[in-house]
Design an enzyme around this catalytic site. Structure first.
Site, mmCIF file in Angstrom:
data_model
loop_
_atom_site.group_PDB
_atom_site.id
_atom_site.type_symbol
_atom_site.label_atom_id
_atom_site.label_comp_id
_atom_site.label_asym_id
_atom_site.label_seq_id
_atom_site.Cartn_x
_atom_site.Cartn_y
_atom_site.Cartn_z
ATOM 1 N N SER A 152 77.775 53.472 21.710
ATOM 2 C CA SER A 152 76.552 53.172 22.455
ATOM 3 C C SER A 152 76.871 52.861 23.911
ATOM 4 O O SER A 152 76.174 53.331 24.828
ATOM 5 C CB SER A 152 75.826 51.984 21.822
ATOM 6 O OG SER A 152 75.382 52.294 20.522
ATOM 7 N N ARG B 176 75.254 45.053 28.793
ATOM 8 C CA ARG B 176 74.855 44.335 27.584
ATOM 9 C C ARG B 176 73.336 44.254 27.482
ATOM 10 O O ARG B 176 72.768 44.400 26.397
ATOM 11 C CB ARG B 176 75.473 42.936 27.588
ATOM 12 C CG ARG B 176 75.199 42.085 26.355
ATOM 13 C CD ARG B 176 75.787 42.644 25.093
ATOM 14 N NE ARG B 176 77.230 42.855 25.162
ATOM 15 C CZ ARG B 176 77.932 43.422 24.187
ATOM 16 N NH1 ARG B 176 77.327 43.838 23.085
ATOM 17 N NH2 ARG B 176 79.235 43.600 24.317
ATOM 18 N N HIS C 82 72.102 47.731 26.639
ATOM 19 C CA HIS C 82 72.442 47.988 25.229
ATOM 20 C C HIS C 82 71.425 47.317 24.304
ATOM 21 O O HIS C 82 71.034 47.870 23.271
ATOM 22 C CB HIS C 82 73.844 47.463 24.938
ATOM 23 C CG HIS C 82 74.286 47.636 23.525
ATOM 24 N ND1 HIS C 82 74.228 46.615 22.604
ATOM 25 C CD2 HIS C 82 74.787 48.711 22.864
ATOM 26 C CE1 HIS C 82 74.680 47.046 21.435
ATOM 27 N NE2 HIS C 82 75.034 48.307 21.565
#
Length: 214
Positions: free
Chosen positions: A17, A39, A42
């Site tokens: 990912s 992050r 994501h």
């Protein structure tokens, strides 16, 4: 119709990912901020955070050093953000996580003062000792109260993560935090944010402090 799926082992899903989102970033990200931005993307699959996340000077380096030193407390404004902060990383670093929103004294104080529980929970958090990091993903009233406490000289946060989501006073509360001098912050300008974003930012900093890389 033929749909081709990637064959990715469970342990490699996060890594894959991150590879995909890194390839799709709209522009290069400052390396000092890259793990935080990635992050959040994501977590949300929203690439607008590559532009809307704003960082006070040297905030990531300073926060990571503080987390490594141990003894810090992260205060969230929702149980969801509390649940999302990685407890294993916190235990490794000697960091505690608190959320006062469900406390009876906070509810009573809010009712007596005619304020929100988020406001009252910030007042309770102001009494904590040691470095305190605030992760605000839902309540703009929490950010407003933090701003007031700082202006009154009653609070000196180690970090403010200001990412509430919504409409009423959301943008304004974030801009108040960005206007503060000498207060470390990470803010998602605009209306977007949420408890998951607040937890993602905390986790990115915790992981860096704990030596975990993307």
């Amino acid at each position: 119709m033929h749909i081709e799926l990637e064959n990715v082992l469970p342990r490699d899903i996060e890594k894959r990912s991150m590879e995909l989102l890194t390839a799709e970033l709209p522009h290069p990200i400052d390396p000092e901020h890259a793990d935080v931005v990635k992050r959040v993307i994501h977590t949300t699959a929203d690439f607008e955070y590559a532009d809307s996340l704003c960082f006070s000077p040297d905030v990531c380096r300073k926060t990571v050093a503080l987390l490594k030193a141990g003894g810090a407390t992260i205060v969230t404004d929702t149980q969801m953000a509390y649940s999302g902060v990685n407890k294993a990383a916190c235990r490794q670093l000697g960091v505690s996580v608190r959320c006062f929103m469900g406390d009876e004294d906070v509810a009573a104080a809010a009712q007596a003062a005619g304020t929100t529980r988020a406001t009252a929970s910030m007042d309770k958090a102001a009494a904590l000792t040691g470095p305190v990091l605030f992760a605000i993903g839902n309540a703009p009233t929490a950010l407003v109260r933090l701003y007031e406490l700082i202006q009154d000289g009653k609070l000196s946060p180690a970090l403010i993560v200001g990412v509430p989501v919504g409409f009423v006073n959301v943008v304004q509360s974030k801009e108040l935090i960005c206007s503060l001098q000498d207060v470390p912050y990470i803010v998602a300008r605009g209306r977007k944010g949420g408890s998951n974003v607040a937890a993602a930012i905390c986790n990115a900093l915790l992981y860096r402090a704990a030596g975990r890389t993307l």
